[in-house]
Scaffold this motif. Structure first.
Motif, short mmCIF file in Angstrom:
data_model
loop_
_atom_site.label_atom_id
_atom_site.label_comp_id
_atom_site.label_asym_id
_atom_site.label_seq_id
_atom_site.Cartn_x
_atom_site.Cartn_y
_atom_site.Cartn_z
N GLY A 65 -1.73 9.67 -1.12
CA GLY A 65 -2.84 10.43 -0.37
C GLY A 65 -2.22 11.19 0.62
O GLY A 65 -2.78 12.57 1.03
N GLN A 78 -7.43 2.22 5.50
CA GLN A 78 -7.18 1.27 4.48
C GLN A 78 -5.62 0.82 4.52
O GLN A 78 -5.35 -0.41 4.05
CB GLN A 78 -7.61 1.63 3.09
CG GLN A 78 -9.35 1.93 2.88
CD GLN A 78 -10.04 0.82 3.61
OE1 GLN A 78 -9.78 -0.48 3.17
NE2 GLN A 78 -10.86 1.13 4.44
N VAL A 79 -4.72 2.04 4.51
CA VAL A 79 -3.34 1.78 4.21
C VAL A 79 -2.40 1.39 5.50
O VAL A 79 -1.27 1.34 5.29
CB VAL A 79 -3.05 2.73 3.23
CG1 VAL A 79 -3.51 2.74 1.92
CG2 VAL A 79 -2.96 4.21 3.76
N ARG A 129 0.81 -1.25 -0.08
CA ARG A 129 0.07 0.11 -0.02
C ARG A 129 0.86 1.17 0.13
O ARG A 129 0.25 2.49 0.10
CB ARG A 129 -0.96 0.08 1.14
CG ARG A 129 -1.84 -1.17 1.18
CD ARG A 129 -2.64 -1.35 0.26
NE ARG A 129 -3.73 -0.53 0.04
CZ ARG A 129 -4.88 -0.75 0.44
NH1 ARG A 129 -5.57 -1.80 1.18
NH2 ARG A 129 -5.96 0.18 0.06
N LEU A 164 -8.49 7.06 3.58
CA LEU A 164 -7.60 6.44 3.14
C LEU A 164 -6.97 5.59 4.15
O LEU A 164 -6.42 4.52 4.20
CB LEU A 164 -6.78 7.14 2.19
CG LEU A 164 -5.62 6.61 1.34
CD1 LEU A 164 -5.92 5.18 0.69
CD2 LEU A 164 -4.73 7.41 0.87
N GLU A 221 2.70 3.16 -2.30
CA GLU A 221 2.39 4.23 -3.43
C GLU A 221 0.95 4.69 -3.00
O GLU A 221 0.89 6.06 -3.25
CB GLU A 221 2.32 3.42 -4.77
CG GLU A 221 3.97 3.12 -5.05
CD GLU A 221 4.90 4.10 -4.85
OE1 GLU A 221 4.79 5.17 -5.21
OE2 GLU A 221 6.00 3.79 -4.52
N GLU A 222 0.01 4.11 -2.88
CA GLU A 222 -1.33 4.41 -2.32
C GLU A 222 -1.16 5.52 -1.07
O GLU A 222 -1.79 6.62 -1.29
CB GLU A 222 -2.20 3.52 -1.84
CG GLU A 222 -3.66 4.00 -1.82
CD GLU A 222 -4.68 2.69 -1.60
OE1 GLU A 222 -5.80 2.85 -1.75
OE2 GLU A 222 -4.12 1.43 -1.56
#
Length: 103
Positions: free
Chosen positions: A21, A81-82, A14, A78, A16-17
């Protein structure tokens, strides 16, 4: 001045995500919040899943305004999730010295 150091651990796969963000959140904070003076995102050597943030605000009220902003709300959704973990350390800037230009 109100300072905040945040240690974050990102879930595998995760990164890069997270970076996208976090970059959005940091850029909007400095651009749109008069009380946000600095927002640095740093990697941790030898661990691609760990990061340290350094944030500087004019005062605790400016940080509260940051937490109430739309871009922070997007980031928190976000983050659920990450992120695998997060530790916040609030404080007060006492001394600063710098010779650098903004990145």
């Amino acid at each position: 001045m109100f300072s905040l150091v945040v240690q974050m651990e990102v879930r595998p796969g995760r990164r890069e995500e997270f970076l996208a963000g976090m970059a959005d959140n940091a850029e909007a904070a400095v651009r749109d919040e008069p009380g946000c003076l600095r927002f640095d995102v740093c990697s941790v050597a030898d661990d691609p899943h760990r990061f340290v943030l350094y944030e500087l605000y004019t005062d605790a009220d400016a940080f509260a305004a940051h937490k109430a902003s739309p871009h922070f709300a997007r980031w928190r959704r976000l983050a659920e999730q990450v992120l695998a973990g997060q530790v916040n350390t609030p404080g007060e800037l006492l001394v600063t010295h710098t010779a650098e230009e903004s990145a």
